[in-house]
Scaffold this active site. Structure first.
Site, short mmCIF file in Angstrom:
data_model
loop_
_atom_site.label_atom_id
_atom_site.label_comp_id
_atom_site.label_asym_id
_atom_site.label_seq_id
_atom_site.Cartn_x
_atom_site.Cartn_y
_atom_site.Cartn_z
N HIS A 239 9.93 -2.07 -4.74
CA HIS A 239 9.51 -2.42 -3.47
C HIS A 239 9.36 -4.07 -3.03
O HIS A 239 9.92 -4.67 -2.09
CB HIS A 239 8.15 -1.65 -2.72
CG HIS A 239 8.36 -0.13 -2.99
ND1 HIS A 239 9.54 0.27 -2.58
CD2 HIS A 239 7.57 0.69 -3.00
CE1 HIS A 239 9.31 1.65 -2.78
NE2 HIS A 239 8.00 1.91 -2.99
N LYS A 332 -3.80 -0.88 -4.95
CA LYS A 332 -4.38 0.27 -4.47
C LYS A 332 -5.85 -0.02 -4.07
O LYS A 332 -6.56 -0.68 -5.02
CB LYS A 332 -4.30 1.59 -5.43
CG LYS A 332 -2.80 1.85 -5.28
CD LYS A 332 -2.53 3.03 -6.04
CE LYS A 332 -1.06 3.53 -5.95
NZ LYS A 332 -0.82 4.11 -4.55
#
Ligand code: NAD
Length: 485
Positions: A239, A332
């Site tokens: 990504h 995260k």
């Protein structure tokens, strides 16, 4: 401004793994939304395929339940669900066994055939072979494969070779769902549709570029897979690399699949090897005295050294970008969910207002999610009679506001991508050589950690990441922009 619906030709879309999580949470909901929008023609057929031995009624019940949960408003549109289910079929077969393929073949028409491999990559080879062997591959056949596309260069090459043994590259659609996001495509529109930016888009005017993809969630239900992958393989190699390509690439001569992908590939190939002191790995932990679970609790391994965060400084060795660093970070359990690209322009070469006016530089922020839009920080005079003081203000454009209420919720990336598969447009899909080049850049980084026994730095859940990531910038006299929801 209402977006135009351009109907596609009748098609057969076969979803292998039709009972799986991805099919139920993304692929079929995307198709349902397209169906409600009127884009799925009457002759369009969707066939779920999986191992579970169930009839079509049971499959309809399973999918209807997912759609009601995920898209309650659309599921209540009179007739919408019935119409969609009428076009949805089911075949039970095991991809590794010879039975069931004749039944599947008998259901397919003469038009476009798309086979979506929504199964683990271990099954790609078996599926590709069986499709050929049982005569299901026509001239108009495409296959769609999901990430992860390999876990290193060797496995990606092997996967490419497996698929290439049965299909031409023009038939293979490797999904990186980031490329299907409206705002990611907007990167290209902003860069190449406006005269304003492109002349400044180089190392002469841009000091550096920051790409941040921050998630507030932890590994959740993907602990097993994630602990074997880590942020480098799960996010950076695909990504963030794709975002880097779109930001850095040369203008393609036209918006066509190979022209765009050739330019992206040149960016990846021009990337320098990343120096070990230009990378920070992190792993989220519960702050002292805090509650909840840290990374190691979530994956159930108290000694895991997989990174859930990564920040690095990359360099593109070409004429346009020599000397302009690209800082990429993703992680995260950070303070907010936010994906932003900040193009940090250089200071004006000389301040006519004197040192006391301070240093000011333009920042172009492209927000991918949430609140998609663009902000340009410009410098103006602070109001008031007290001399010439400068202040930075944002020129803020929210796409949702600018484009009207019907564009408040842009289509999901999968809607766009699946329709592109049917239309036969590969522009937003990764080519095999692109994926391999990205792994060729990633592999030595991971090998370096393994050789050094590198252990990621702990960072607090809900923070902006490990302190070392701040140092990475500060050493260069720079700072990360904030991570804002
Ligand atoms: P899953 O385990 O939920 O579902 C797997 C599906 O494959 C099931 O329908 C199962 O019946 C079918 N299947 C398994 N073995 C089979 C066989 N031998 N023959 C026929 N069917 C078989 O997996 P998932 O989460 O849906 O993921 C599917 C693929 O998509 C994986 O490659 C995964 O890495 C990728 N992916 C998933 C997500 C996600 O959000 N779930 C996101 C990105 C990529």
């Amino acid at each position: 401004m209402v977006s135009r619906i351009i109907p596609v030709e009748p098609f057969d879309l076969v979803v292998f793994g039709g009972t799986g999580d991805l099919a139920r949470s993304k692929i079929l909901p995307a198709l349902f939304r397209r169906s409600v929008a009127g884009q799925v023609p009457e002759g369009g057929r969707i066939i779920g395929v999986a191992r579970q031995d169930m009839g079509v009624e049971a499959y309809h019940a399973l999918i209807a339940q997912s759609l009601r949960e995920l898209l309650p408003d659309l599921a209540q549109v009179p007739g919408a669900l019935d119409r969609f289910l009428k076009q949805l079929d089911y075949v039970a077969l095991d991809a590794t066994q010879p039975e069931g393929w004749e039944q599947l073949a008998s259901m397919l028409g003469q038009g476009v055939r798309a086979f979506y491999f929504s199964v683990g990559p271990g099954l790609f080879g078996a599926l590709a072979e069986r499709l050929r062997q049982h005569g299901l591959v026509s001239d108009d056949t495409r296959i769609v494969v999901e990430k992860p596309f390999g876990h290193d260069l060797a496995s990606a090459r092997a996967l490419n070779a497996t698929l290439a043994a049965q299909f031409h590259e023009r038939q293979i659609y490797r999904i990186d769902h980031y490329l299907g996001k409206e705002t990611v495509q907007n990167l290209m529109a902003v860069r190449f549709g406006n005269m304003l930016f492109e002349p400044l888009w180089n190392s002469q005017y841009v000091d550096h570029i920051q790409i941040t993809v921050a998630e507030a969630v932890g590994v959740g239900g993907r602990a097993d897979y994630y602990d074997r992958a880590g942020a480098m393989r799960d996010m950076m190699q695909n990504h963030l690399m794709q975002l880097l390509c779109l930001i850095a690439m040369e203008p393609p001569a036209k918006f066509d699949p190979d022209a765009v992908r050739d330019e992206k590939l040149k960016v990846i190939r021009a990337l320098d090897a990343v120096k070990p002191h230009h990378i920070v790995r992190g792993q989220y932990a519960v702050p002292v005295g805090g509650v909840g679970q840290g990374y190691r609790d979530e994956v159930g391994d108290p000694r895991s050294i997989t990174e859930s965060y990564i920040a690095l400084r990359a360099h593109i060795s070409n004429w346009r970008w020599a000397g302009t660093p690209f800082y990429l970070r993703t992680g995260k359990r950070l303070v907010a969910r936010s994906s932003v690209i900040n193009v940090m322009f250089k200071d004006a070469p000389h301040s006519i207002f004197g040192e006391e006016a301070g240093r000011h530089a333009n920042v172009l922020s492209i927000r991918l999610q949430p609140n998609e839009g663009i902000t340009l920080k410009v410098t103006i005079k602070e109001p008031g009679p007290g001399g010439m003081r400068l202040v930075d203000v944002p020129l803020d454009m929210s796409f949702a506001k600018a484009l009207g209420p019907e564009n408040q919720s842009p289509p999901d990336a999968y809607e766009r991508l699946i329709m592109d598969v049917i239309r036969g447009n590969q522009t937003l899909f990764m080519r095999g050589d692109e994926v391999e080049a990205a792994w060729a850049w990633t592999d030595p980084i991971i090998a370096g950690w393994q050789a050094r026994g590198d252990v990621p730095k702990p960072y607090d859940c809900g923070s902006t990441g490990p302190g070392d990531a701040e140092l990475l910038m500060r050493r260069d006299g720079r700072r990360w922009q904030g991570i804002n929801p």
